[in-house]
Design an enzyme around this catalytic site. Structure first.
Site, PDB file in Angstrom:
ATOM      1  N   LYS A  51     102.132  31.416 146.392  1.00  0.00           N
ATOM      2  CA  LYS A  51     100.752  31.826 146.663  1.00  0.00           C
ATOM      3  C   LYS A  51     100.537  33.284 146.321  1.00  0.00           C
ATOM      4  CE  LYS A  51     100.520  29.613 150.958  1.00  0.00           C
ATOM      5  NZ  LYS A  51     101.441  30.443 151.714  1.00  0.00           N
TER       6      LYS A  51
ATOM      7  N   LYS B 297     111.010  41.049 147.266  1.00  0.00           N
ATOM      8  CA  LYS B 297     109.688  41.620 147.526  1.00  0.00           C
ATOM      9  C   LYS B 297     109.700  43.131 147.674  1.00  0.00           C
ATOM     10  CE  LYS B 297     107.366  37.604 149.291  1.00  0.00           C
ATOM     11  NZ  LYS B 297     106.604  36.972 150.326  1.00  0.00           N
TER      12      LYS B 297
ATOM     13  N   LYS C 268     109.844  30.217 141.563  1.00  0.00           N
ATOM     14  CA  LYS C 268     109.110  29.167 142.297  1.00  0.00           C
ATOM     15  C   LYS C 268     107.596  29.386 142.221  1.00  0.00           C
ATOM     16  CE  LYS C 268     108.494  31.243 146.766  1.00  0.00           C
ATOM     17  NZ  LYS C 268     108.071  30.973 148.086  1.00  0.00           N
TER      18      LYS C 268
END
Ligand code: AQP
Length: 327
Positions: free
Chosen positions: A195, A111, A192
């Site tokens: 959201k 991230k 994966k």
């Protein structure tokens, strides 16, 4: 009954990975454990999320969890920020964790990669997660496979804390399901389903209409060799579909693979199975939407119950590290 805790971020619409990797197992654990589940709104602050949207998403996530089968009479459902001890405990654990071990977290690396400026909260997020867990003396933490490393860290922090201050914290263990632990993005099967990463065609939402599910599964990326066989390494897209159909119909991916010769048939049946899997959740969600105020009352009750436990654990930990108790 042993204690269970898990949480979910209100960072977007819940998807099939959340359902199969975590929520379905939370529902099951309610019967056999003293279960605590929370909407981890403080974690969502590590992302760029609009304040008004965060409030709505927090409430909607709670409604989705109730629709998926969480029963407030059999578990404690609450919002993380409603229990102040989460951030207090996080500080005690930040003073136990090291920079080196946080830097090793792959989610942080992913991230923060390529970003000029990275928030401290994104870096220390796994410590807050460890605090969420130890506050409830949770022995078992049902999560998807992506949380394995964070859970390992939570264990290490708890063990180190106990080593220094005595037998204060319960050391948790991850409970990762055998099937559905890592649902992959339908368009990018090497990553994966998530959201916070935008992939509208690659993400099957828990509340997707049947025709949306059919369209997404039909367009799922596979490969060109045309042979139906379960091989995660060389056929990740197909393997994901086989796993989805397997977990929705209580079979193994190899069993599913042996029943198909054509990708098209496999896709059609996978879409159908997912539609059926989500149908009851969607029906309950529609009922709950009629009375959103009821969720607020349930969350208030949940926060009260959660606070009773969190206060005791935090006081125990604060005393152990030498903080003077308030009179
Ligand atoms: N793809 C997945 N397959 C299986 N389990 C999954 N979980 C998440 N994605 C998958 C599990 O769902 C629980 C809630 O995790 P989360 O709130 O972190 O969900 P997310 O969809 O991963 O959300 P974000 O905002 O995109 O967060 P990041 O990027 O931080 O993961 C967990 O038990 C998780 O394992």
């Amino acid at each position: 009954m042993s204690r269970v805790l898990s949480g979910i971020q209100p960072s977007g619409d819940l998807h099939l990975g959340n359902y199969l990797g975590a929520i379905r197992n939370w529902v099951e654990d309610q019967g056999s454990h003293d279960a605590f589940y929370c909407v981890v709104d403080l974690h969502a602050l590590t992302l760029d999320i609009d304040p008004a949207e965060l409030r709505i998403r927090t409430q909607d996530t709670a409604l989705d969890l109730l629709a998926a089968g969480l029963d407030p009479d059999r578990c404690t459902l609450f919002v993380q920020s409603h229990v102040v001890q989460h951030t207090q405990m996080a500080w005690l654990l930040e003073c136990t964790a090291t920079m080196g071990e946080l830097r090793r977290m792959t989610q942080f690396k992913d991230k923060s990669e390529g970003k000029e400026s990275v928030r401290v909260g994104l870096f220390t997020y796994p410590v807050l997660q460890a605090a969420d867990i130890v506050l409830y003396d949770a022995e078992r933490v049902p999560v998807g496979d992506d949380q394995r490393q964070h859970l390992e860290l939570a264990r290490e922090i708890a063990i180190r804390f106990n080593h220094r201050f005595g037998d204060v914290l319960v050391v948790p263990e991850a409970a990762i399901p055998k099937a559905g632990a890592r649902v992959m993005d339908l368009q990018h099967p090497e990553r994966k389903m998530s959201k916070s990463v935008s992939s509208p065609l690659g993400t099957v939402l828990m509340m997707d209409e049947p025709d949306q599910i059919t369209r997404k599964v039909k367009k799922a990326v596979t490969d060109t060799d045309g042979e139906v066989r379960f091989d995660r390494e060389s056929k990740p897209g197909l393997a994901n579909l086989l796993e989805l159909l397997a977990v929705s119909t209580d079979r193994t991916p190899d069993q599913v693979a042996s029943s198909y010769e054509r990708y098209g048939d496999l896709k059609a049946d996978t879409a159908e199975a997912l539609i059926e899997l989500l149908r009851p959740v969607q029906a309950r969600r529609a009922e709950l939407a009629a009375d959103p105020g009821a969720a607020a009352a349930l969350l208030a009750r949940g926060a009260e119950k959660a606070s009773e436990v969190a206060e005791v654990t935090y006081a125990r930990a604060a005393e152990a590290v030498g903080l003077l108790a308030p009179r």
